[in-house]
Design a protein around this motif. Sequence first.
Motif, PDB file in Angstrom:
ATOM      1  N   ASN A 106      27.378  42.397 -11.419  1.00 54.97           N
ATOM      2  CA  ASN A 106      25.928  42.258 -11.538  1.00 54.97           C
ATOM      3  C   ASN A 106      25.359  41.349 -10.445  1.00 54.97           C
ATOM      4  O   ASN A 106      24.324  41.653  -9.846  1.00 54.97           O
ATOM      5  N   LYS A 107      26.050  40.251 -10.168  1.00 57.12           N
ATOM      6  CA  LYS A 107      25.578  39.316  -9.144  1.00 57.12           C
ATOM      7  C   LYS A 107      25.550  39.971  -7.777  1.00 57.12           C
ATOM      8  O   LYS A 107      24.596  39.810  -7.009  1.00 57.12           O
ATOM      9  N   LEU A 108      26.596  40.730  -7.457  1.00 59.55           N
ATOM     10  CA  LEU A 108      26.648  41.407  -6.168  1.00 59.55           C
ATOM     11  C   LEU A 108      25.518  42.435  -6.042  1.00 59.55           C
ATOM     12  O   LEU A 108      24.886  42.550  -4.982  1.00 59.55           O
ATOM     13  N   ILE A 109      25.279  43.166  -7.110  1.00 55.81           N
ATOM     14  CA  ILE A 109      24.208  44.172  -7.083  1.00 55.81           C
ATOM     15  C   ILE A 109      22.839  43.507  -6.967  1.00 55.81           C
ATOM     16  O   ILE A 109      21.972  43.952  -6.205  1.00 55.81           O
ATOM     17  N   GLU A 110      22.625  42.422  -7.702  1.00 57.50           N
ATOM     18  CA  GLU A 110      21.350  41.707  -7.632  1.00 57.50           C
ATOM     19  C   GLU A 110      21.120  41.161  -6.219  1.00 57.50           C
ATOM     20  O   GLU A 110      19.998  41.175  -5.716  1.00 57.50           O
ATOM     21  N   ASN A 111      22.188  40.695  -5.562  1.00 59.96           N
ATOM     22  CA  ASN A 111      22.059  40.206  -4.186  1.00 59.96           C
ATOM     23  C   ASN A 111      21.693  41.345  -3.239  1.00 59.96           C
ATOM     24  O   ASN A 111      20.892  41.170  -2.315  1.00 59.96           O
ATOM     25  N   TYR A 112      22.276  42.514  -3.473  1.00 64.80           N
ATOM     26  CA  TYR A 112      21.934  43.681  -2.656  1.00 64.80           C
ATOM     27  C   TYR A 112      20.452  44.014  -2.809  1.00 64.80           C
ATOM     28  O   TYR A 112      19.747  44.244  -1.816  1.00 64.80           O
ATOM     29  N   ILE A 113      19.994  44.043  -4.033  1.00 64.67           N
ATOM     30  CA  ILE A 113      18.586  44.375  -4.297  1.00 64.67           C
ATOM     31  C   ILE A 113      17.666  43.353  -3.635  1.00 64.67           C
ATOM     32  O   ILE A 113      16.643  43.699  -3.035  1.00 64.67           O
ATOM     33  N   LEU A 114      18.051  42.085  -3.703  1.00 69.55           N
ATOM     34  CA  LEU A 114      17.227  41.003  -3.161  1.00 69.55           C
ATOM     35  C   LEU A 114      17.058  41.120  -1.653  1.00 69.55           C
ATOM     36  O   LEU A 114      15.963  40.887  -1.120  1.00 69.55           O
ATOM     37  N   PHE A 115      18.125  41.494  -0.958  1.00 59.44           N
ATOM     38  CA  PHE A 115      18.102  41.480   0.504  1.00 59.44           C
ATOM     39  C   PHE A 115      18.009  42.863   1.158  1.00 59.44           C
ATOM     40  O   PHE A 115      17.810  42.958   2.367  1.00 59.44           O
ATOM     41  N   HIS A 116      18.167  43.928   0.377  1.00 57.51           N
ATOM     42  CA  HIS A 116      18.219  45.250   0.978  1.00 57.51           C
ATOM     43  C   HIS A 116      17.120  46.208   0.508  1.00 57.51           C
ATOM     44  O   HIS A 116      16.578  46.953   1.307  1.00 57.51           O
ATOM     45  N   SER A 117      16.835  46.219  -0.777  1.00 59.85           N
ATOM     46  CA  SER A 117      15.923  47.261  -1.268  1.00 59.85           C
ATOM     47  C   SER A 117      15.332  46.895  -2.613  1.00 59.85           C
ATOM     48  O   SER A 117      16.015  46.341  -3.472  1.00 59.85           O
ATOM     49  N   ASN A 118      14.052  47.187  -2.783  1.00 56.77           N
ATOM     50  CA  ASN A 118      13.415  47.029  -4.093  1.00 56.77           C
ATOM     51  C   ASN A 118      13.368  48.358  -4.831  1.00 56.77           C
ATOM     52  O   ASN A 118      12.635  48.536  -5.794  1.00 56.77           O
ATOM     53  N   LEU A 119      14.166  49.305  -4.348  1.00 53.99           N
ATOM     54  CA  LEU A 119      14.198  50.641  -4.950  1.00 53.99           C
ATOM     55  C   LEU A 119      14.909  50.633  -6.296  1.00 53.99           C
ATOM     56  O   LEU A 119      14.648  51.466  -7.153  1.00 53.99           O
ATOM     57  N   PHE A 120      15.820  49.646  -6.487  1.00 50.79           N
ATOM     58  CA  PHE A 120      16.632  49.604  -7.686  1.00 50.79           C
ATOM     59  C   PHE A 120      16.275  48.412  -8.569  1.00 50.79           C
ATOM     60  O   PHE A 120      15.741  47.403  -8.106  1.00 50.79           O
ATOM     61  N   LYS A 121      16.634  48.531  -9.846  1.00 52.41           N
ATOM     62  CA  LYS A 121      16.465  47.426 -10.794  1.00 52.41           C
ATOM     63  C   LYS A 121      17.573  47.508 -11.837  1.00 52.41           C
ATOM     64  O   LYS A 121      17.781  48.563 -12.438  1.00 52.41           O
ATOM     65  N   VAL A 122      18.300  46.403 -12.028  1.00 52.33           N
ATOM     66  CA  VAL A 122      19.351  46.382 -13.049  1.00 52.33           C
ATOM     67  C   VAL A 122      18.682  46.357 -14.422  1.00 52.33           C
ATOM     68  O   VAL A 122      17.994  45.405 -14.776  1.00 52.33           O
ATOM     69  N   GLU A 123      18.880  47.418 -15.183  1.00 50.23           N
ATOM     70  CA  GLU A 123      18.246  47.552 -16.490  1.00 50.23           C
ATOM     71  C   GLU A 123      19.193  47.201 -17.639  1.00 50.23           C
ATOM     72  O   GLU A 123      18.740  46.829 -18.720  1.00 50.23           O
ATOM     73  N   LEU A 124      20.503  47.335 -17.401  1.00 52.16           N
ATOM     74  CA  LEU A 124      21.446  47.092 -18.500  1.00 52.16           C
ATOM     75  C   LEU A 124      22.793  46.630 -17.960  1.00 52.16           C
ATOM     76  O   LEU A 124      23.349  47.217 -17.039  1.00 52.16           O
ATOM     77  N   GLN A 125      23.291  45.535 -18.558  1.00 57.60           N
ATOM     78  CA  GLN A 125      24.659  45.083 -18.337  1.00 57.60           C
ATOM     79  C   GLN A 125      25.372  45.225 -19.679  1.00 57.60           C
ATOM     80  O   GLN A 125      25.083  44.485 -20.609  1.00 57.60           O
ATOM     81  N   ALA A 126      26.290  46.163 -19.776  1.00 58.72           N
ATOM     82  CA  ALA A 126      26.928  46.468 -21.048  1.00 58.72           C
ATOM     83  C   ALA A 126      28.423  46.213 -20.976  1.00 58.72           C
ATOM     84  O   ALA A 126      29.072  46.514 -19.977  1.00 58.72           O
ATOM     85  N   SER A 127      28.959  45.652 -22.050  1.00 56.94           N
ATOM     86  CA  SER A 127      30.404  45.459 -22.150  1.00 56.94           C
ATOM     87  C   SER A 127      31.038  46.528 -23.038  1.00 56.94           C
ATOM     88  O   SER A 127      32.252  46.645 -23.102  1.00 56.94           O
TER      89      SER A 127
END
Length: 249
Positions: free
Chosen positions: A19-40
């Motif tokens: 999740n952290k890696l994906i959030e960092n990608y979104i922050l610096f690369h694209s606002n096209l995505f949004k993490v909606e669910l982190q499920a275990s």
Amino acid sequence: MSYPIIICEDNQIQLQQLNKLIENYILFHSNLFKVELQASKPQQVVNYLNEAEPQRGIYFLDIDLQADIDGIQLAEIIRQKDVQAEIIFVTTHDELAPLTLKRKVAALDFIEKDQPLDDYRQELYETLDYAKQIIDETRTVQKKGFSFEVGSQVYNLDKSEVIFLESSDIPHRLNLISTNGQFEFYGKLTELEKKYPFLFRISRSCLINPENIHHVDFSIREVGFSDGSTKKFSIGKSKKLKKIIQETL
């Protein structure tokens, strides 16, 4: 419009890292995505699919989820609910890749967990870049309109001209109802649904263009169109249809 990212990983540490890696990608690369669910647990994803009815989501799945539903089975459920989903397996079981082909879940990529962090991050970001490219290309197709062939002739309609498509009485053929008339051609609704995101499936045999909805009667589950025609929709489509109407308006 942002596209939902859904992560399913039973290991909490790996879930947080991904999740952290994906959030960092979104922050610096694209606002096209949004993490909606982190499920275990896979059931959390199933519940999300039923409640949110996402479209064109990006799904990061472990294969061994330590549950009754494994990652490949979950991918099959996702593919049924979110037809245009992009599915990425993040796993130590890349030897199972051929099984995903057999099960027709059409995974975008397999990312190996057990590799150096820098390599893991790079592969993850390259996959997200590719997912973004696919989405951009899909948007381009959507803007161009709708194309089909009748015999040796190719027709290109603006998407606003498409009212609905339905299965013909003749096997493997479809009827297209447009503002310019009716056409019949060879095709599959499932393939057109993937190719043209502006189309919405209201039943097993019908895709509609929400832009040409004139009215909807939810009491009898009937959609009325700008040309005066009507089509019935499945009871399970009511919630999503209401949402699409609100977005269209």
